[in-house]
Scaffold this motif. Structure first.
Motif, PDB file in Angstrom:
ATOM      1  N   ILE A 289      59.731  50.139  31.205  1.00  0.00           N
ATOM      2  CA  ILE A 289      58.305  50.401  31.404  1.00  0.00           C
ATOM      3  C   ILE A 289      57.518  49.102  31.380  1.00  0.00           C
ATOM      4  N   ALA A 290      57.855  48.193  30.437  1.00  0.00           N
ATOM      5  CA  ALA A 290      57.152  46.918  30.336  1.00  0.00           C
ATOM      6  C   ALA A 290      57.322  46.088  31.609  1.00  0.00           C
ATOM      7  N   ARG A 291      58.541  46.093  32.166  1.00  0.00           N
ATOM      8  CA  ARG A 291      58.778  45.333  33.399  1.00  0.00           C
ATOM      9  C   ARG A 291      57.989  45.898  34.566  1.00  0.00           C
ATOM     10  N   ARG A 292      57.959  47.233  34.666  1.00  0.00           N
ATOM     11  CA  ARG A 292      57.211  47.856  35.763  1.00  0.00           C
ATOM     12  C   ARG A 292      55.714  47.578  35.638  1.00  0.00           C
ATOM     13  N   GLU A 293      55.202  47.635  34.404  1.00  0.00           N
ATOM     14  CA  GLU A 293      53.781  47.342  34.210  1.00  0.00           C
ATOM     15  C   GLU A 293      53.475  45.892  34.545  1.00  0.00           C
ATOM     16  N   ALA A 294      54.384  44.976  34.181  1.00  0.00           N
ATOM     17  CA  ALA A 294      54.180  43.558  34.488  1.00  0.00           C
ATOM     18  C   ALA A 294      54.178  43.334  35.998  1.00  0.00           C
ATOM     19  N   ARG A 295      55.108  44.002  36.709  1.00  0.00           N
ATOM     20  CA  ARG A 295      55.146  43.867  38.173  1.00  0.00           C
ATOM     21  C   ARG A 295      53.883  44.435  38.804  1.00  0.00           C
ATOM     22  N   ALA A 296      53.413  45.574  38.262  1.00  0.00           N
ATOM     23  CA  ALA A 296      52.201  46.190  38.806  1.00  0.00           C
ATOM     24  C   ALA A 296      50.997  45.274  38.609  1.00  0.00           C
ATOM     25  N   GLU A 297      50.897  44.645  37.423  1.00  0.00           N
ATOM     26  CA  GLU A 297      49.786  43.727  37.163  1.00  0.00           C
ATOM     27  C   GLU A 297      49.866  42.493  38.059  1.00  0.00           C
ATOM     28  N   LYS A 298      51.096  42.015  38.260  1.00  0.00           N
ATOM     29  CA  LYS A 298      51.265  40.853  39.125  1.00  0.00           C
ATOM     30  C   LYS A 298      50.865  41.171  40.557  1.00  0.00           C
ATOM     31  N   THR A 299      51.273  42.353  41.025  1.00  0.00           N
ATOM     32  CA  THR A 299      50.911  42.779  42.382  1.00  0.00           C
ATOM     33  C   THR A 299      49.405  42.925  42.518  1.00  0.00           C
ATOM     34  N   GLU A 300      48.783  43.520  41.487  1.00  0.00           N
ATOM     35  CA  GLU A 300      47.325  43.716  41.509  1.00  0.00           C
ATOM     36  C   GLU A 300      46.593  42.391  41.512  1.00  0.00           C
ATOM     37  N   ASP A 301      47.077  41.438  40.671  1.00  0.00           N
ATOM     38  CA  ASP A 301      46.458  40.112  40.633  1.00  0.00           C
ATOM     39  C   ASP A 301      46.618  39.403  41.977  1.00  0.00           C
ATOM     40  N   GLY A 302      47.786  39.560  42.616  1.00  0.00           N
ATOM     41  CA  GLY A 302      48.008  38.928  43.912  1.00  0.00           C
ATOM     42  C   GLY A 302      47.113  39.512  44.982  1.00  0.00           C
ATOM     43  N   THR A 303      46.922  40.833  44.946  1.00  0.00           N
ATOM     44  CA  THR A 303      46.047  41.494  45.921  1.00  0.00           C
ATOM     45  C   THR A 303      44.607  41.040  45.755  1.00  0.00           C
ATOM     46  N   GLN A 304      44.167  40.931  44.476  1.00  0.00           N
ATOM     47  CA  GLN A 304      42.801  40.469  44.221  1.00  0.00           C
ATOM     48  C   GLN A 304      42.616  39.035  44.682  1.00  0.00           C
ATOM     49  N   GLY A 305      43.665  38.205  44.487  1.00  0.00           N
ATOM     50  CA  GLY A 305      43.566  36.810  44.911  1.00  0.00           C
ATOM     51  C   GLY A 305      43.438  36.694  46.415  1.00  0.00           C
ATOM     52  N   GLU A 306      44.180  37.525  47.156  1.00  0.00           N
ATOM     53  CA  GLU A 306      44.095  37.494  48.605  1.00  0.00           C
ATOM     54  C   GLU A 306      42.713  37.930  49.071  1.00  0.00           C
ATOM     55  N   GLU A 307      42.154  38.967  48.410  1.00  0.00           N
ATOM     56  CA  GLU A 307      40.830  39.447  48.803  1.00  0.00           C
ATOM     57  C   GLU A 307      39.775  38.383  48.550  1.00  0.00           C
ATOM     58  N   GLU A 308      39.906  37.674  47.400  1.00  0.00           N
ATOM     59  CA  GLU A 308      38.934  36.627  47.092  1.00  0.00           C
ATOM     60  C   GLU A 308      39.060  35.473  48.086  1.00  0.00           C
ATOM     61  N   ALA A 309      40.309  35.152  48.478  1.00  0.00           N
ATOM     62  CA  ALA A 309      40.502  34.059  49.439  1.00  0.00           C
ATOM     63  C   ALA A 309      39.903  34.410  50.790  1.00  0.00           C
ATOM     64  N   GLN A 310      40.086  35.661  51.219  1.00  0.00           N
ATOM     65  CA  GLN A 310      39.545  36.086  52.499  1.00  0.00           C
ATOM     66  C   GLN A 310      38.024  36.137  52.492  1.00  0.00           C
ATOM     67  N   SER A 311      37.429  36.310  51.284  1.00  0.00           N
ATOM     68  CA  SER A 311      35.957  36.397  51.200  1.00  0.00           C
ATOM     69  C   SER A 311      35.340  35.055  50.806  1.00  0.00           C
ATOM     70  N   GLY A 312      36.125  34.001  50.886  1.00  0.00           N
ATOM     71  CA  GLY A 312      35.584  32.681  50.568  1.00  0.00           C
ATOM     72  C   GLY A 312      35.600  32.358  49.117  1.00  0.00           C
ATOM     73  N   GLY A 313      36.465  33.027  48.323  1.00  0.00           N
ATOM     74  CA  GLY A 313      36.607  32.719  46.887  1.00  0.00           C
ATOM     75  C   GLY A 313      35.676  33.493  46.020  1.00  0.00           C
ATOM     76  N   SER A 314      34.904  34.404  46.594  1.00  0.00           N
ATOM     77  CA  SER A 314      33.965  35.204  45.787  1.00  0.00           C
ATOM     78  C   SER A 314      34.127  36.662  46.141  1.00  0.00           C
ATOM     79  N   PRO A 315      34.137  37.545  45.125  1.00  0.00           N
ATOM     80  CA  PRO A 315      34.280  38.961  45.395  1.00  0.00           C
ATOM     81  C   PRO A 315      33.174  39.516  46.261  1.00  0.00           C
ATOM     82  N   GLN A 316      31.968  38.827  46.282  1.00  0.00           N
ATOM     83  CA  GLN A 316      30.855  39.311  47.090  1.00  0.00           C
ATOM     84  C   GLN A 316      30.862  38.744  48.501  1.00  0.00           C
TER      85      GLN A 316
END
Length: 319
Positions: A289-316
């Motif tokens: 369970i701990a490994r799956r949660e860690a992978r899920a958090e890593k995936t979520e962090d990576g997705t957020q990073g891509e979205e921020e990069a596409q928006s010029g580094g800002s969520p807005q």
């Protein structure tokens, strides 16, 4: 949601058998502190914390109720027909919990050998309760269909002490019920309640009321003790676990009619090994369970990073 329900399910399976407590299972699976905080919030004065606690405990509660019903149906008959197999299994569950707790909490125990008397206190407490059980219960067996005021009060006290044990990692609440001679009668009463036999309700209500009062009285003390005096509490918990081994060995003597205590000739190696295997399985499950949660958090962090990069580094997006 499903993970929390599974946590509750595992706690119920542990709470329903003498040996490892639901608190110990929560400890092994890594959600004990969150569970204790939720119970504290439930009985606290912060309305916001209470709402969060109710939601969390409700999810746990669904799984716990499912696990309890399954345990009651299975254990009621098994405890009468496979007494020594189950007693050996309970011993395996308890014995296997020692290395898990020692490994997890070694940072708090290391160099604190001066607190060893707390372990001896825990052993003496459980063994002492086992020795005085006959006198405390008047030497009789609880009959849920014929209860006087004294028996109802006895069930209330047993429920209050049992829930303190269930919340505290170490001794199982079911072990205390076994010591008090009400474990097997309570299993049978719950089985009859599932069959809509309402005659057992007064006794079960007295037990449940004791459980509620026990949680309200003990949870703040247990939470504070683990935070302020963790080493002392851990040594005490290890003592409770060691003492519960004796209580499990003597468990068959609390049945009606009483049977001989577990000894070498009646010890069931297969049951013991199964108990050890169950604890190892829970530990492996925790890691999965701990490994799956860690992978899920890593995936979520990576997705957020891509979205921020596409928006010029800002969520807005770019200004």
């Amino acid at each position: 949601m499903l993970v929390k329900m599974f946590h509750g399910f595992c706690m119920a399976l542990a709470d329903s058998v003498p040996g490892v407590s639901g608190g110990t299972v929560a400890f092994i699976l890594g959600f004990y502190e969150k569970f204790i905080d939720a119970l504290h919030g439930l009985f606290g004065k912060d309305n916001g914390a209470r709402k969060v606690a109710v939601l969390y405990l409700a999810k746990l509660g669904v799984g716990w109720c499912l696990g309890l019903c399954l345990s009651v149906v299975a254990l009621n008959d098994l405890f009468q027909t496979k007494t020594y197999f189950l007693s050996s299994l309970f011993l395996g569950l308890t014995a296997a919990a020692f290395p898990f707790i020692l490994r997890t909490e070694w940072w708090a125990l290391k160099g604190k050998g001066r607190y060893l008397p707390y372990t001896l206190l825990g052993v003496a407490l459980v063994c002492g309760l086992s020795l005085v059980r006959g006198a405390a219960s008047g030497g009789g067996v609880i009959d849920y269909w014929s209860l006087g005021v004294g028996e109802l009060l006895y069930l209330f006290v047993a429920g209050a002490l049992a829930i303190m044990a269930m919340v505290l990692p170490g001794i199982s609440g079911s072990t205390l019920l076994l010591i008090f001679g009400v474990y097997a009668p309570t299993l049978y009463a719950l089985r009859r309640l599932l069959a809509l036999d309402l005659a057992v309700l007064p006794g079960l209500f007295a037990l449940a009321l004791g459980v509620l009062v026990g949680v309200g009285v003990s949870i703040r003390w247990i939470r504070a003790a683990l935070r302020r005096n963790r080493a002392k509490m851990l040594y005490f918990i290890l003592g409770l676990m060691a003492g519960s081994l004796y209580a499990i060995v003597m468990g068959p003597t609390t049945l009606s009619p009483p049977q001989q205590a577990l000894h070498l000739e009646t010890f069931h190696l297969g049951g013991f090994v199964l108990g050890v295997g169950i604890l190892i399985g829970l530990e492996r499950l925790k890691l999965l369970i701990a490994r799956r949660e860690a992978r899920a958090e890593k995936t979520e962090d990576g997705t957020q990073g891509e979205e921020e990069a596409q928006s010029g580094g800002s969520p807005q997006g770019p200004a």
